[in-house]
Design a protein around this motif. Structure first.
Motif, PDB file in Angstrom:
ATOM      1  N   ILE A   7       0.958  -1.651   0.082  1.00  0.00           N
ATOM      2  CA  ILE A   7      -0.304   0.155  -0.361  1.00  0.00           C
ATOM      3  C   ILE A   7       1.107   1.412  -0.075  1.00  0.00           C
ATOM      4  N   ASN A   8       2.529   1.229   0.820  1.00  0.00           N
ATOM      5  CA  ASN A   8       2.647   2.506   1.233  1.00  0.00           C
ATOM      6  C   ASN A   8       3.605   3.242  -0.709  1.00  0.00           C
ATOM      7  N   LYS A   9       3.405   1.867  -1.134  1.00  0.00           N
ATOM      8  CA  LYS A   9       3.957   1.553  -2.906  1.00  0.00           C
ATOM      9  C   LYS A   9       2.964   2.714  -3.632  1.00  0.00           C
ATOM     10  N   MET A  10       1.548   2.849  -3.032  1.00  0.00           N
ATOM     11  CA  MET A  10       0.427   3.216  -4.435  1.00  0.00           C
ATOM     12  C   MET A  10       0.685   4.310  -4.129  1.00  0.00           C
ATOM     13  N   THR A  11       0.527   4.929  -5.103  1.00  0.00           N
ATOM     14  CA  THR A  11      -0.191   6.560  -5.051  1.00  0.00           C
ATOM     15  C   THR A  11      -1.494   6.836  -4.556  1.00  0.00           C
ATOM     16  N   LEU A  12      -1.752   8.154  -3.978  1.00  0.00           N
ATOM     17  CA  LEU A  12      -3.446   8.271  -3.870  1.00  0.00           C
ATOM     18  C   LEU A  12      -4.193   7.737  -4.482  1.00  0.00           C
ATOM     19  N   GLU A  13      -4.055   8.260  -5.895  1.00  0.00           N
ATOM     20  CA  GLU A  13      -5.251   7.907  -6.922  1.00  0.00           C
ATOM     21  C   GLU A  13      -5.261   6.518  -7.044  1.00  0.00           C
ATOM     22  N   GLU A  14      -3.832   5.267  -7.092  1.00  0.00           N
ATOM     23  CA  GLU A  14      -4.302   4.056  -6.849  1.00  0.00           C
ATOM     24  C   GLU A  14      -4.984   3.531  -5.975  1.00  0.00           C
ATOM     25  N   LYS A  15      -4.491   4.244  -5.225  1.00  0.00           N
ATOM     26  CA  LYS A  15      -5.612   3.343  -3.433  1.00  0.00           C
ATOM     27  C   LYS A  15      -7.056   3.699  -3.933  1.00  0.00           C
ATOM     28  N   ALA A  16      -7.403   4.798  -4.401  1.00  0.00           N
ATOM     29  CA  ALA A  16      -8.691   5.488  -4.399  1.00  0.00           C
ATOM     30  C   ALA A  16      -9.254   4.636  -5.814  1.00  0.00           C
ATOM     31  N   SER A  17      -8.791   4.121  -6.942  1.00  0.00           N
ATOM     32  CA  SER A  17      -9.211   3.677  -8.089  1.00  0.00           C
ATOM     33  C   SER A  17      -9.520   2.371  -8.232  1.00  0.00           C
ATOM     34  N   LEU A  18      -9.105   1.731  -6.339  1.00  0.00           N
ATOM     35  CA  LEU A  18      -9.530   0.168  -6.352  1.00  0.00           C
ATOM     36  C   LEU A  18     -10.536   0.187  -6.051  1.00  0.00           C
ATOM     37  N   MET A  19     -11.010   1.187  -4.949  1.00  0.00           N
ATOM     38  CA  MET A  19     -12.843   1.506  -4.911  1.00  0.00           C
ATOM     39  C   MET A  19     -13.301   0.795  -5.007  1.00  0.00           C
TER      40      MET A  19
END
Length: 806
Positions: A7-19
């Protein structure tokens, strides 16, 4: 967190995209980090993975899969082991089709028999539903994928299901509408839960902190994923705060931006998003492991045989006057009824399965050895009267020793998105039955429908076999029961009232505008009928056999009960014995009896077996609204062993120590609930029960229409264009029904008429976004040209943004 490093390797945009979804059925992937998409598919009783463009309504054909009997049918088996086997086979087929999450089972309570989706639900009893659901889940997840128990929670009507507000007291919520989910989570270990469309006491279920966090996460210690029902997200950030990880289907990135904005503005802590990402990654990685090994096709014939076995064990024999069944081989049989030629074997809507094969009654007759003298349809399937067909059926009936009459409800009467209008079967079928009785009284009716129906005509049949919706092998299973090759052992998982008006919720179903009030409290199904002493047609747990069983030697200990069952007939058979418990104290209102255990045993003629049913944490508990937790009342409890809720064979009294909790109610303020006669509860007494004022249940016609108002409300809109659109929709619905296109007419009601405006954005995969929807609402509310300009402007913006991203 398990995946903190990733998760630390993800951008905020990538985290949000998984939702939210990548498309209609798949989750988003992040290729650079090795995160793959998951595939979710409908599958309460068979996999529905569509070949072509995906949709939620079942319009496009799906890949062939075994169509097992529906949950309403399997519940009649009272057999957890059988349910687990169905789950295992569903899991195998899901793996073969590369499905990570199977969207089922559905375990909402049968509060009212008219709910259009009752065929997908197990029972009116939460204990039975929960135990069978846990068995399904264990079976499905044993194959390496995830089950998804749905719809959490109190989704008990189809009309206005995406916006109706369910008003229910906390005790009833816990004891009746959440207990099955609790068992599914704690005992079944489901990895995924689907939130319901509706609101609960003023909050959308996927945004309800009480439901999603306090109960699901904190009390039940659930650490899996919550997914919205398709298009069921209202406020994306509020849903995420409540712990609803996954929004389906895709919104083409629109709600991802809302999550990012909320974090940047300090409305949402990124740590909360990380928790959701962590749970979702766990689901992705654990369910894709099975696909790393060579995949095998499932054994089509073996799965078909299980579908037949399940149907055979779930068929219920309701009447057998003069021992007309099983049919003797020398009897001349006339087969009458459209359902004999084209079986009614499953429901309609998102659960439609494309069967691998489909048994046909007329083809299977020869295998049973029954002597058929012919077949006549007798009636039009969708209710149109046809005197010629009736006359031909009567002519054939005159020549027969026994009539096998196949009747029931058609596919467009029981369907997702719509509630039934009455408990009657079509009038043309009843007229045929009366006409047949005039020429030949030896009638065995075979009933096919997914829920309870009224039977004022039952005196005109000597035999009545209820197949429910028995799946692709159901036709042959029914014939094997009729011929005596199989001894029926199914027992009803719901009560059959004499008439609809006897149902305590009949005056509060469905909620038509803003809300629906559950004034009957915990008294649904047999809990009401037994407590209020209301006569029924068939009680909960009822079912006949070709043999007889005697119960004896009940022994009660602090841990459970033991008793004997003996098969006193000359035919081997199975008996579903039921444990009911009733508190003898009158300090707290409770149903007269409640199911707390069951066991199904096979017995050869003359054989006796000892049955053991253990007490568990749910045997004596009740939810105390003062202490806000489960308590046990110190009292004597009546222990009842029955062949049905009305056929109690053995009783004993058992003293239980209590938890010493203060009484939750003042008896004089709740007289109707203490009597159990809750068919007419005043609004004042209901307010005493829920502890607050009941919200206004009708639309405020003076306010402009907004996101959560429905297309149906356009009839009150200020904009003449909106009123014209409403009249066009209602005319199209009327016209399509008039010309016989009832399925298409149903789709209009399900996918347009009762759709909230926000659903236009949530269900179109990014074709319409929320800013465009703002323009549409301007048009609806009387600002046509301003709204049209807004829609066109926002459309251009969206297209430019899409091209820029490309």
């Amino acid at each position: 967190m398990k995946y903190k490093e990733l998760i630390n390797k993800m951008t905020l945009e990538e985290k949000a995209s998984l939702m939210s979804g990548k498309d209609f059925w798949q989750t988003q992937d992040i290729e650079r980090l090795g995160i793959n998409s998951m595939f979710l598919a409908d599958g309460p009783h068979g996999i529905r993975k569509q070949k072509e463009a995906a949709d939620h309504l079942g319009l496009n054909a799906s890949i062939p899969a075994t169509c097992f009997p529906t949950a309403a049918t399997v519940a009649n088996s009272w057999n957890e082991a059988l349910g687990e086997k169905v789950g295992e086979y569903l899991g195998e087929e899901a793996v073969a089709q590369k499905v990570n999450v199977l969207l089922g089972p559905g375990i909402n309570m049968k509060r009212n028999p008219l709910c259009g989706r009752n065929f997908e639900y197990f029972s009116e009893d939460p204990y039975l539903a929960g135990k069978l659901a846990a068995a399904y889940i264990s079976g499905i997840q044993s194959r390496g994928i995830s089950a998804c128990v749905k719809h959490f929670a109190v989704n008990n009507q189809e009309e206005r299901r995406m916006s109706i507000d369910t008003i229910v007291d906390e005790r009833t919520l816990r004891e009746i509408y959440l207990t099955a989910f609790e068992i599914a989570v704690k005992e079944g270990g489901t990895k995924t839960v689907m939130s319901a469309y509706n609101m609960l006491n003023g909050a959308y279920t996927n945004e309800s902190l009480h439901l999603m966090r306090t109960i699901l996460r904190d009390e039940w210690a659930y650490d899996g994923v919550v997914v919205t029902d398709w298009g069921g997200s209202n406020d994306r950030v509020s849903g995420l705060l409540a712990g609803n990880e996954l929004e389906m289907p895709t919104t083409a990135g629109e709600t991802n931006k809302e999550i990012i904005e909320a974090i940047n503005e300090g409305k949402l802590d990124e740590a909360r998003l990380d928790e959701c990402v962590d749970r979702l990654l766990e689901l992705i990685f654990t369910t894709e492991e099975v696909f790393n090994t060579p995949l095998r096709d499932f054994d089509v014939e073996e799965h078909h045989r299980l579908a037949q076995q399940v149907a055979e064990e779930s068929i219920v024999l309701l009447k057998n006057e003069d021992d007309i069944l099983p049919l003797r081989k020398d009897k001349k049989v006339a087969v009458i009824g459209d359902f004999a030629k084209e079986a009614r074997y499953q429901g309609a809507g998102s659960s439609i399965v494309n069967p691998t094969r489909l048994e046909n009654t007329l083809d299977a007759l020869e295998e049973t050895g029954l002597v058929s003298i012919g077949y006549e349809p007798g009636f039009e399937r969708y209710g149109k009267k046809n005197r010629k067909k009736m006359a031909k059926a009567c002519a054939l009936a005159k020549q027969a020793d026994v009539i096998l009459l196949y009747i029931g409800l058609d596919e467009v009467t029981e369907a997702e998105g719509l509630d039934r209008q009455s408990m009657a079967i079509p009038e043309n079928q009843i007229e045929l039955l009366h006409a047949l009785h005039e020429v030949n009284p030896n009638i065995v009716a075979v009933l096919s429908c997914g829920s309870a129906v009224e039977m004022p005509w039952i005196g005109k049949v000597k035999g009545l076999l209820h197949g429910y919706l028995s799946g692709q092998a159901g036709a042959k299973a029914i014939l094997r029961v009729l011929s005596g090759e199989v001894n029926p052992s199914g027992k009803l998982a719901e009560t059959y009232p004499l008439q609809y008006e006897d149902i305590p919720s009949s005056k509060q179903f469905p909620g038509k505008e803003v809300s629906v009030e559950y004034r009957e409290g915990p008294f649904i199904g047999y809990r009401y009928f037994d407590t209020a002493n209301v006569n029924v047609l068939f009680p909960f747990g009822y079912g006949l056999s070709y043999t007889t069983f005697v119960y004896s030697d009940l022994k009660v200990s602090k841990d459970g009960i033991h008793f004997n069952i003996t098969n006193t007939g000359d035919t081997a058979g199975m008996e579903a014995a039921q444990l009911y418990v009733g508190c003898q104290s009158e300090k707290i209102f409770r149903p007269k009896k409640e199911l707390k255990g069951f066991a199904k045993v096979f017995l050869s003629p003359g054989e006796t077996k000892t049955v053991t049913i253990s007490f568990d944490d749910k045997t004596f508990r009740y939810f105390n609204v003062n202490t806000n937790q489960w308590e046990i009342e110190e009292a004597d409890y009546k222990i009842m062993i029955g062949a049905s809720s009305a056929d109690i064979r053995l009783t004993a009294t058992h003293y239980v120590e209590g938890t010493g909790a203060p009484l939750p109610y003042e008896r004089e303020k709740l007289p109707t609930y203490y009597s159990g006669k809750v068919a007419k509860v005043s609004v004042e007494e209901f307010e005493q029960l829920i502890g607050r004022k009941v919200p206004v249940s009708t639309w405020d016609r003076t306010k402009p229409l907004g996101y959560n108002d429905t297309i149906a409300q356009c009839q009150y809109a200020k904009g003449c264009f909106a009123r014209f659109a409403f009249r066009s929709i209602t005319f199209a619905h009327w016209f399509l029904r008039k010309i016989g296109k009832r399925s298409t007419a149903n789709l209009i009601m399900m996918s347009v008429y009762h759709m909230p405006f926000r659903g236009i954005a949530r269900m179109t995969g990014g074709i319409v976004n929320m800013p465009m929807l703002d323009g549409m609402l301007m048009i609806v509310n009387g600002r046509f040209f301003k709204g049209l300009r807004h829609v066109l402007r926002e459309r251009k913006k969206m297209l430019r943004a899409t091209k820029g991203n490309d």
